[in-house]
Design a protein around this motif. Structure first.
Motif, PDB file in Angstrom:
ATOM      1  N   GLU A 111      19.643 -28.218  24.475  1.00 35.41           N
ATOM      2  CA  GLU A 111      20.885 -28.868  24.902  1.00 35.41           C
ATOM      3  C   GLU A 111      22.117 -28.412  24.136  1.00 35.41           C
ATOM      4  N   TYR A 112      21.976 -27.354  23.320  1.00 33.87           N
ATOM      5  CA  TYR A 112      23.114 -26.917  22.510  1.00 33.87           C
ATOM      6  C   TYR A 112      23.547 -25.506  22.866  1.00 33.87           C
ATOM      7  N   LEU A 113      24.794 -25.200  22.495  1.00 35.66           N
ATOM      8  CA  LEU A 113      25.368 -23.871  22.625  1.00 35.66           C
ATOM      9  C   LEU A 113      25.723 -23.389  21.227  1.00 35.66           C
ATOM     10  N   SER A 136      29.209 -21.955  14.984  1.00 36.45           N
ATOM     11  CA  SER A 136      29.701 -23.208  15.561  1.00 36.45           C
ATOM     12  C   SER A 136      28.690 -23.687  16.594  1.00 36.45           C
ATOM     13  N   VAL A 137      28.484 -25.010  16.663  1.00 38.09           N
ATOM     14  CA  VAL A 137      27.529 -25.577  17.609  1.00 38.09           C
ATOM     15  C   VAL A 137      28.234 -26.587  18.503  1.00 38.09           C
ATOM     16  N   LEU A 138      28.027 -26.449  19.816  1.00 35.18           N
ATOM     17  CA  LEU A 138      28.551 -27.378  20.821  1.00 35.18           C
ATOM     18  C   LEU A 138      27.382 -27.955  21.615  1.00 35.18           C
ATOM     19  N   ARG A 139      27.596 -29.100  22.219  1.00 31.08           N
ATOM     20  CA  ARG A 139      26.624 -29.611  23.195  1.00 31.08           C
ATOM     21  C   ARG A 139      26.884 -28.939  24.539  1.00 31.08           C
ATOM     22  N   ALA A 140      25.838 -28.554  25.192  1.00 27.95           N
ATOM     23  CA  ALA A 140      25.988 -28.034  26.547  1.00 27.95           C
ATOM     24  C   ALA A 140      26.363 -29.180  27.482  1.00 27.95           C
ATOM     25  N   PRO A 141      27.207 -28.935  28.477  1.00 25.83           N
ATOM     26  CA  PRO A 141      27.509 -29.986  29.447  1.00 25.83           C
ATOM     27  C   PRO A 141      26.233 -30.564  30.044  1.00 25.83           C
TER      28      PRO A 141
END
Length: 339
Positions: A111-113, A136-141
């Motif tokens: 679930e991460y980018l 850097s880590v983002l949550r995937a939509p």
């Protein structure tokens, strides 16, 4: 009783997870540990230098039109290989790649980018100066679970980051990390291969009379940036009546780490003469460093607005960067408004 230096990265992240599953869930913890292991592999490649045939250029260019160093490609491949199979990611993006790297179908999707600059300051490698890896880590939509990940999924504001950090490969190998609960430094114990907590929560010292800027770009600065620097160069003979130090390593990781530890301000403004053309990448450099700096009590702006509020419109978007001591950053913003 456990002392801070007996705390490993794994133990630190597990304790963060126990404190809050929201800020550090298990999948994020495992992802960060995987990135940290990849950084150890990058460190090993760098340490071999000429003996490992990792110095020099490939003769090719990356998507930015920059000549790629051998280590740029080696580190990029190490980070891709380490992270694609663990089941924590939906996709990755790198400063060295034109487009995103989707997780192959043979591996589970998470679930991460993950976004990264595999070697920041790579021009320093051949002369044995400090370089680093930024991530850097983002949550995937949420709807990514039912479709293919696209570049647009990465174009999130900096404030959407759930984790960020960098490794710095220097006299010591360090990992500096935030999951939104402060900034912590880990040192690689090379004898046992473990990251050990050595500082944190880190706070930027205030009042340090020091700045980092590339003076070779003086002709491109705005009047406000030029005024700020000129007043400090004049020292005790100028309007401020105080001497300042200037530092510049050509490695953002090294300069930002010094500011976290010692204070001061880092400036890499956009070109005032050419429609604001800038050098540093929003997604791979400016956003993660801004997250770390703000978590350590500092501030960051693109010259006017907070960097983490800048709208992302492209994977390789560039932006002006001013970050560090919040009072100095506010002063630079004021100089920008008044000239």
């Amino acid at each position: 009783m456990t002392t801070p230096r007996q705390t490993t990265l794994t133990r630190f992240l597990i304790e963060e997870q126990r404190r809050s599953e929201e800020t550090c869930p298990a999948e994020l913890r495992l992802l960060i540990e995987t990135v940290a292991r990849a950084c150890k592999a990058v460190n090993q490649a760098i340490s071999k230098g000429a003996l490992g045939d990792v110095l020099g250029s490939l003769g090719s260019e990356n998507v930015q039109g920059e000549v790629q160093k051998k280590l740029d490609v080696i580190a990029n491949d190490l980070l891709l290989d380490a992270n694609e199979w663990g089941g924590h990611l939906a996709a990755m993006a790198s400063e060295e790649m034109e487009t995103i790297h989707r997780i192959p179908n043979r591996f589970p999707r998470g679930e991460y980018l993950l976004l990264f600059d595999p070697i920041d300051g790579s021009s320093n490698v051949d002369v044995d100066l400090s370089v680093g890896t930024i991530f850097s880590v983002l949550r995937a939509p949420e709807d990514c679970a039912g479709r293919e990940v696209t570049e647009a999924d990465f174009l999130q504001p900096g404030r959407a980051q759930v984790a960020a950090g960098y490794a710095i490969y220097g006299p010591q190998t360090l990992l500096v990390l935030t999951v939104g609960t402060g900034v912590y430094e880990f040192t690689l114990d090379r004898e046992i291969g473990s990251w050990r907590l050595t500082d944190g929560p880190m706070r930027i010292p205030t009042g340090t009379k020091e700045f980092a800027i590339n003076m070779a770009r003086r002709r491109q600065w705005s009047p406000g940036i030029a005024r700020y620097i000129e007043e400090r160069i004049l020292g005790t003979e100028g309007p401020l009546g105080e001497d300042y130090n200037m530092r510049w390593t050509a490695s953002m990781v090294a300069d930002v780490h010094r500011i976290l530890k010692r204070g001061g301000v880092f400036l890499y403004p956009g070109d005032h003469r050419k429609d604001g053309k800038a050098k540093l990448r929003l997604l791979y450099e400016a956003n993660p460093m801004s997250f770390l700096i703000e978590q350590a009590g500092g501030a960051s702006i693109d010259g006017a607005i907070p960097i983490m509020e800048v709208e992302a419109v492209g994977l390789h978007q560039r932006v002006g960067v001013v970050l560090g001591d919040p009072e100095e950053v506010a002063l630079i913003a004021d100089y920008g408004r008044t000239g």
